[in-house]
Enzyme design. Structure first.
Site, mmCIF file in Angstrom:
data_model
loop_
_atom_site.group_PDB
_atom_site.id
_atom_site.type_symbol
_atom_site.label_atom_id
_atom_site.label_comp_id
_atom_site.label_asym_id
_atom_site.label_seq_id
_atom_site.Cartn_x
_atom_site.Cartn_y
_atom_site.Cartn_z
ATOM 1 N NE ARG A 117 -42.476 -91.716 23.980
ATOM 2 C CZ ARG A 117 -42.214 -92.798 23.123
ATOM 3 N NH1 ARG A 117 -42.694 -93.942 23.113
ATOM 4 N NH2 ARG A 117 -41.425 -92.654 22.061
ATOM 5 C CE1 TYR A 118 -46.280 -92.400 28.636
ATOM 6 C CE2 TYR A 118 -44.536 -93.886 28.669
ATOM 7 C CZ TYR A 118 -45.789 -93.436 28.229
ATOM 8 O OH TYR A 118 -46.274 -94.557 27.307
ATOM 9 N NE ARG A 121 -44.665 -94.519 33.473
ATOM 10 C CZ ARG A 121 -45.659 -93.385 32.808
ATOM 11 N NH1 ARG A 121 -45.496 -92.386 33.623
ATOM 12 N NH2 ARG A 121 -46.759 -93.573 32.116
ATOM 13 C CB CYS A 130 -33.640 -111.709 23.483
ATOM 14 S SG CYS A 130 -34.206 -110.231 23.672
ATOM 15 C CB CYS A 134 -40.169 -112.290 19.793
ATOM 16 S SG CYS A 134 -40.076 -112.800 21.488
ATOM 17 C CB CYS A 137 -38.374 -108.252 17.866
ATOM 18 S SG CYS A 137 -37.533 -106.967 19.017
ATOM 19 N NE ARG A 139 -37.375 -100.798 22.852
ATOM 20 C CZ ARG A 139 -38.043 -101.270 23.784
ATOM 21 N NH1 ARG A 139 -37.227 -102.404 24.333
ATOM 22 N NH2 ARG A 139 -38.690 -100.618 24.420
ATOM 23 C CG ASP A 298 -45.403 -101.497 19.160
ATOM 24 O OD1 ASP A 298 -46.539 -101.062 19.423
ATOM 25 O OD2 ASP A 298 -44.480 -101.951 19.804
ATOM 26 C CG ASP A 335 -45.794 -97.905 22.872
ATOM 27 O OD1 ASP A 335 -45.735 -96.446 22.996
ATOM 28 O OD2 ASP A 335 -45.186 -98.558 23.806
ATOM 29 C CE LYS A 342 -45.802 -99.275 27.479
ATOM 30 N NZ LYS A 342 -44.762 -98.355 27.657
HETATM 31 C C1 LIG Z 1 -43.550 -98.452 28.302
HETATM 32 C C2 LIG Z 1 -42.996 -97.485 28.724
HETATM 33 C C3 LIG Z 1 -42.636 -96.967 29.928
HETATM 34 C C4 LIG Z 1 -43.460 -97.614 31.164
HETATM 35 O O1 LIG Z 1 -44.582 -97.445 31.141
HETATM 36 P P1 LIG Z 1 -45.794 -97.549 32.096
HETATM 37 O O2 LIG Z 1 -47.124 -97.391 31.644
HETATM 38 O O3 LIG Z 1 -45.500 -97.021 33.630
HETATM 39 O O4 LIG Z 1 -45.448 -99.284 32.360
HETATM 40 C C5 LIG Z 1 -41.599 -96.129 30.203
HETATM 41 N N1 LIG Z 1 -41.068 -95.175 29.258
HETATM 42 C C6 LIG Z 1 -41.256 -95.541 28.035
HETATM 43 C C7 LIG Z 1 -40.493 -95.190 26.796
HETATM 44 C C8 LIG Z 1 -42.110 -96.700 27.794
HETATM 45 O O5 LIG Z 1 -42.381 -97.286 26.534
#
Ligand SMILES: *Cc1c(COP(=O)(O)O)cnc(C)c1O
Length: 376
Positions: A117-118, A121, A130, A134, A137, A139, A298, A335, A342
């Site tokens: 997504r980002y 990362r 798990c 929880c 959850c 997911r 969420d 989120d 986020k």
């Molecule tokens: C939370 C998340 C991350 C990591 O996000 P950070 O803000 O760097 O901790 C990476 N990919 C996805 C899809 C996420 O939901």
């Protein structure tokens, strides 16, 4: 667990275990509580809980380790730890605003189990299991094997994608809980990731140090250490979760050079009081965990009874920022529903902004002026 505490455990929780057995992850998982009949031996279940326990497991399995149950006060129906793991009938109602995939992860899945997504990362879902489930959850569609979707992570496809994408420098392993995988399996996954030179940082998101601290062994920590830099995000919501066993587990991780951050979910009746958030932060810092994120709950199906208003969350952050160690104040995030990632939520500190500069407000409500920078 120390001997004095072990001897105080009710027999129904102990289930004939020796102290050595209790202290192993294998025993804890094998003797987890999974239904109303087992739970009624250790907790007085309300009619509402009994009703929920009959069907809630069809959406998200019921599973609670004896360890986590031992932290719950059996005589307190509103115990904040109990509310997180024992279903209530409100969980069976899906509200109109709720979404099967609350954070829109499916549309950013670039390979089965890999969410990109980002820019730099990715999120790698390693397992759908798990140590305990929880009830809020995010997911639940994937986790525990009972929801509407199944997780079939394709590790070969995920590794091939990562080898091809040099812009990715950070991989977050989540699930489910990656620390439920056997040491050798997790080692193999981390080793394949470490073989990709542009992956600088690896991370694991886990609730195991809280739900199953017995899993954090010197052998596991020694293995994780070999994959450094490896950060661990611990999901922890209430100061009482940070008992002596959890503190030992977290200490062992830190002592093996694994930096720890926390992720907490803001939950009604669990941790939505300022005093609870402050003690949670202070306990986390004592356990050498930096409070990282506080999540707005969420919009997962059947979680309306857990959600608070964003304005209440902002008030909590305002009550922490400046009033306690900066290290103890997490970043409050939502989120974005349906996808988008986020988004930080901050109490306003810029009161006014004009050609002269900024009017700022401090934690005590006093106003200050900071001038604009001279043009160069
Ligand atoms: C939370 C998340 C991350 C990591 O996000 P950070 O803000 O760097 O901790 C990476 N990919 C996805 C899809 C996420 O939901």
């Amino acid at each position: 667990m120390n001997t004095a505490d072990f001897e105080k455990l009710p027999p129904a929780l102990r289930q004939g275990a020796s102290q050595d057995e209790w202290d192993t992850a294998v025993w804890q998982l094998r003797h987890s509580f999974r239904n109303a009949e087992q739970l009624s031996r250790v907790l007085h279940l309300s009619d509402d809980e009994q009703c929920a326990l009959r069907t809630a497991g069809q959406r998200l399995a019921i599973r609670i380790t004896p360890h986590f149950l031992s932290l719950i006060d059996p005589d307190a129906p509103d115990d904040p730890l109990r509310l997180q793991v024992i279903p209530r009938s409100a969980e069976l109602t899906r509200s109109p605003e709720e979404l099967t995939d609350p954070c829109g992860e499916e549309k950013d899945m670039v390979a089965p189990g890999l969410v990109h997504r980002y820019p730099d990362r990715v999120l790698l879902l390693c397992t759908d299991r798990c140590a305990s489930y929880c009830r809020y959850c995010t997911r639940s569609r994937l986790v525990s094997g009972t929801g509407s979707r199944r997780l079939h992570t394709d590790f070969d496809a995920a590794l091939a994608y990562l080898r091809d994408h040099r812009d990715v420098r950070d991989v977050l392993l989540s699930g489910g809980d990656p620390l439920l995988l056997p040491d050798a399996r997790l080692d193999a996954i981390l080793t394949s990731l470490r073989a990709i030179p542009h992956l600088e940082l690896l991370r694991i998101g886990t609730r195991v140090p809280i739900m199953l601290p017995q899993r954090i062994t010197p052998q596991l920590c020694a293995m994780l250490r070999r994959h450094s830099p490896l950060f661990i995000s611990v999901h922890c919501n209430h100061p009482r979760e940070l008992c002596a066993d959890a503190e030992r587990a977290l200490g062992l991780l830190v002592d093996h050079g694994l930096p720890l951050g926390s992720q907490s979910v803001l939950l009604r009746g669990v941790n939505d009081k300022l005093s609870t958030q402050l003690s949670l932060s202070h306990r986390l810092l004592q356990c050498r965990v930096k409070p990282y994120y506080l999540y707005q709950c969420d919009l997962a199906p059947g979680t309306r009874h857990f959600r608070t208003d964003i304005r209440d969350g902002l008030r909590l952050i305002a009550g922490m920022r400046g009033h306690t160690s900066g290290y103890g104040v997490p970043l409050y995030v939502v989120d974005a529903p349906g996808g988008g990632g986020k988004i930080p939520l901050n109490p306003d500190t810029i009161v006014q902004q004009d050609e002269q500069g900024f009017r700022l407000v401090n934690y005590r409500g006093r106003h200050y002026h900071y001038p604009v920078a001279p043009r160069s």
